[in-house]
Design an enzyme around this catalytic site. Sequence first.
Site, PDB file in Angstrom:
ATOM      1  N   SER B 327     -16.449 -23.947  49.501  1.00  0.00           N
ATOM      2  CA  SER B 327     -17.433 -23.995  50.579  1.00  0.00           C
ATOM      3  C   SER B 327     -17.746 -25.419  50.991  1.00  0.00           C
ATOM      4  O   SER B 327     -17.467 -26.375  50.278  1.00  0.00           O
ATOM      5  CB  SER B 327     -18.722 -23.289  50.145  1.00  0.00           C
ATOM      6  OG  SER B 327     -19.418 -24.099  49.229  1.00  0.00           O
ATOM      7  N   CYS B 328     -18.345 -25.534  52.172  1.00  0.00           N
ATOM      8  CA  CYS B 328     -18.792 -26.836  52.694  1.00  0.00           C
ATOM      9  C   CYS B 328     -20.121 -27.226  52.074  1.00  0.00           C
ATOM     10  O   CYS B 328     -20.944 -27.841  52.744  1.00  0.00           O
ATOM     11  CB  CYS B 328     -18.968 -26.743  54.208  1.00  0.00           C
ATOM     12  SG  CYS B 328     -17.455 -26.981  55.106  1.00  0.00           S
ATOM     13  N   ASP B 329     -20.372 -26.840  50.860  1.00  0.00           N
ATOM     14  CA  ASP B 329     -21.633 -27.203  50.223  1.00  0.00           C
ATOM     15  C   ASP B 329     -21.331 -28.166  49.092  1.00  0.00           C
ATOM     16  O   ASP B 329     -20.522 -27.884  48.213  1.00  0.00           O
ATOM     17  CB  ASP B 329     -22.344 -25.959  49.696  1.00  0.00           C
ATOM     18  CG  ASP B 329     -23.786 -26.268  49.345  1.00  0.00           C
ATOM     19  OD1 ASP B 329     -24.018 -27.179  48.520  1.00  0.00           O
ATOM     20  OD2 ASP B 329     -24.687 -25.629  49.907  1.00  0.00           O
ATOM     21  N   ASN B 370     -21.024 -19.615  54.161  1.00  0.00           N
ATOM     22  CA  ASN B 370     -19.902 -20.307  54.803  1.00  0.00           C
ATOM     23  C   ASN B 370     -18.894 -19.332  55.403  1.00  0.00           C
ATOM     24  O   ASN B 370     -17.745 -19.705  55.679  1.00  0.00           O
ATOM     25  CB  ASN B 370     -19.153 -21.219  53.822  1.00  0.00           C
ATOM     26  CG  ASN B 370     -19.786 -22.585  53.674  1.00  0.00           C
ATOM     27  OD1 ASN B 370     -19.088 -23.578  53.556  1.00  0.00           O
ATOM     28  ND2 ASN B 370     -21.097 -22.677  53.712  1.00  0.00           N
TER      29      ASN B 370
END
Lengths: 380, 380
Positions: B327-329, B370
């Site tokens: 994910s973009c986390d 996401n």
Amino acid sequence: MTERIQEFLRARRREGRDNGPCLVVDLDVVRDNYRDFSRALPDTRVYYAVKANPAPEVLSLLASLGSSFDTASVAEIELALAAGASPERISFGNTIKKERDVARAYQLGVRLFAVDSEAEVEKIARVAPRSKVFCRILCDGSGAEWPLSRKFGCAPEMAPRVLELAQANGLIAYGLSFHVGSQQPNPRMWDKALESCANIFRELAERGVYLQMVNLGGGFPTRYLKSVPKVRIYGNAIFRALSKHFGNRLPETIIEPGRGMVGNAGIIEAEVVLISKKSDDDPLRWVFLDIGKFNGLAETTDEMIRYPIRTPVDGAAVGPCVIAGPSCDSVDILYEKTPYELPVSLEIGAKVLIEGTGAYTTTYSSIAFNGFPPLEAYVI
Amino acid sequence: MTERIQEFLRARRREGRDNGPCLVVDLDVVRDNYRDFSRALPDTRVYYAVKANPAPEVLSLLASLGSSFDTASVAEIELALAAGASPERISFGNTIKKERDVARAYQLGVRLFAVDSEAEVEKIARVAPRSKVFCRILCDGSGAEWPLSRKFGCAPEMAPRVLELAQANGLIAYGLSFHVGSQQPNPRMWDKALESCANIFRELAERGVYLQMVNLGGGFPTRYLKSVPKVRIYGNAIFRALSKHFGNRLPETIIEPGRGMVGNAGIIEAEVVLISKKSDDDPLRWVFLDIGKFNGLAETTDEMIRYPIRTPVDGAAVGPCVIAGPSCDSVDILYEKTPYELPVSLEIGAKVLIEGTGAYTTTYSSIAFNGFPPLEAYVI
């Protein structure tokens, strides 16, 4: 708290539908936020970070206002398309993509991709020929309330090689991106990153690779308990930094606000399930809500995001509380290290309002942890 | 890794269904685990902690083997009933319950409830008359790999008052519970908690309240990277501690294994999405998988649970890696503080097997963070 949200919640209670926690997002606030971003940075394109809140109504509104979209996955690309965005308004901004997902995005018309490594460039070159790529560089996110790790981005020294490889493989070496950390209270943090970007632009230009774009990332804060600078202040600071480092050859710029676009547009209504003490001499009350880390408030991890909580008895005398969620999981505690002051007269069964919860709540919800359903959400 | 799981995964790949991460749970292993618990503690009733893995197939198997069920919510009670458990085999073990959920559980036939406060007793007395309640006490969980916070339980000194209140309000003051911490490697940790319990039994007996049951909780470990004592060793240690503190008037006992029942029955297959370095002199490789904290591996938070990871090139030379999710986390990193040694020849696109993932994975998955779907799961 807007009048529209208040009215919605009153109706929900009248109709007896208030059986669990819910998020309500007011589109009027999102509209205002979009306008503020557009005015603060008039020459910058806004790519809304879909992951912050992918509700179809939010995406449709932003598409109609002219926003572009930063996406993390093929599913988010499909949501943006369904909301009316054309593919040239979509960036596949995740630096970690399966090759088959890049291929699928390319089929859907997407031509703008993030990278931070040579391996990722090779995937894109194979399945998304002639696309634009931008390379994310690591930058100092100190001061941010949700500071970023080293997960995304490469050292600035490595970026020229990544972009040259892209150019050599038939891709368009389009630009650079960075992120100063989510909920970044200091507008000057963009300055140092833009200095790195300008250096890389010059270094690559000397080798015949001409970058065009700087993606300024997100980081624009929303108001939780503390005041934050207005988006206009950020706009001015960023414009000054761009001029300082790029002179009169300003690159195209884009921003990727997520929290700053929807955070303050949402309110969660939750219920007090239990108030208790652990022992007779416990100075703290434990206040258990029907929402916790696993059904919406994941960003309370390490107590990083401290949401304002309103109660029906605000104004009465307060005392320190630990606030925890409803699950049988011992880590499902929202605030303990720094206890939260809540009215002593707060009672079991009371409804509380958790403000600033429009971003990073719904989709973080677990699917069925402990049998609790994901957070209900309404966009009005 | 069982032969049945291997065959299932081979078939999944042959059929081209291996498009995302998936968990496979082998019911034969669950059956063996249930038998081990029954034999290790022959006079103790097993209440499987449904939250660990509420798959209907797992619940049906355990119901057919004679297990009872520890539940955290009305939804979990309904799952246990649907799997064939009669209501007298169900405990509503969450100490944090809405009064209307207690009422619903009572309607469904449940008569056993956990409490740790007077307020919770009052709710149960109002809507679940003549039910049995047990009071959870805080105990020292040191040494556990997933140590519990102070969220559940009251100080042992407070328990008699809570249980007397129950008795005075027409409920049956039935017993006590405690939890030594999840993934507890030290069988002797039960001893001290049982000493507290015996003292409370005596104190209440002097006031005419006769407790009958001790809920020994969970905590039984599953094997991750380190060997753990066999369940028989726990059984012996617990029996010795019971005899030491209760003499020949042994109380009824129940246990609530979750992780110990299903953890080693499950394997997650995942894919390597990207392998990269952050700079030329980075001593670490970053290995990004298509599974992370938000789609199944939440228990890697703070790197507490360290899963064994098998690769197709095991045995080759290894080097240190950071392992992260897709994910973009930025917090979606599994192992960084203590890097993970993986083969240097591991390649992008390779499938890896994450062992010991039968518990606390599927339902922890976020619903759509996401844009990634929740973890797929198969029970065979």
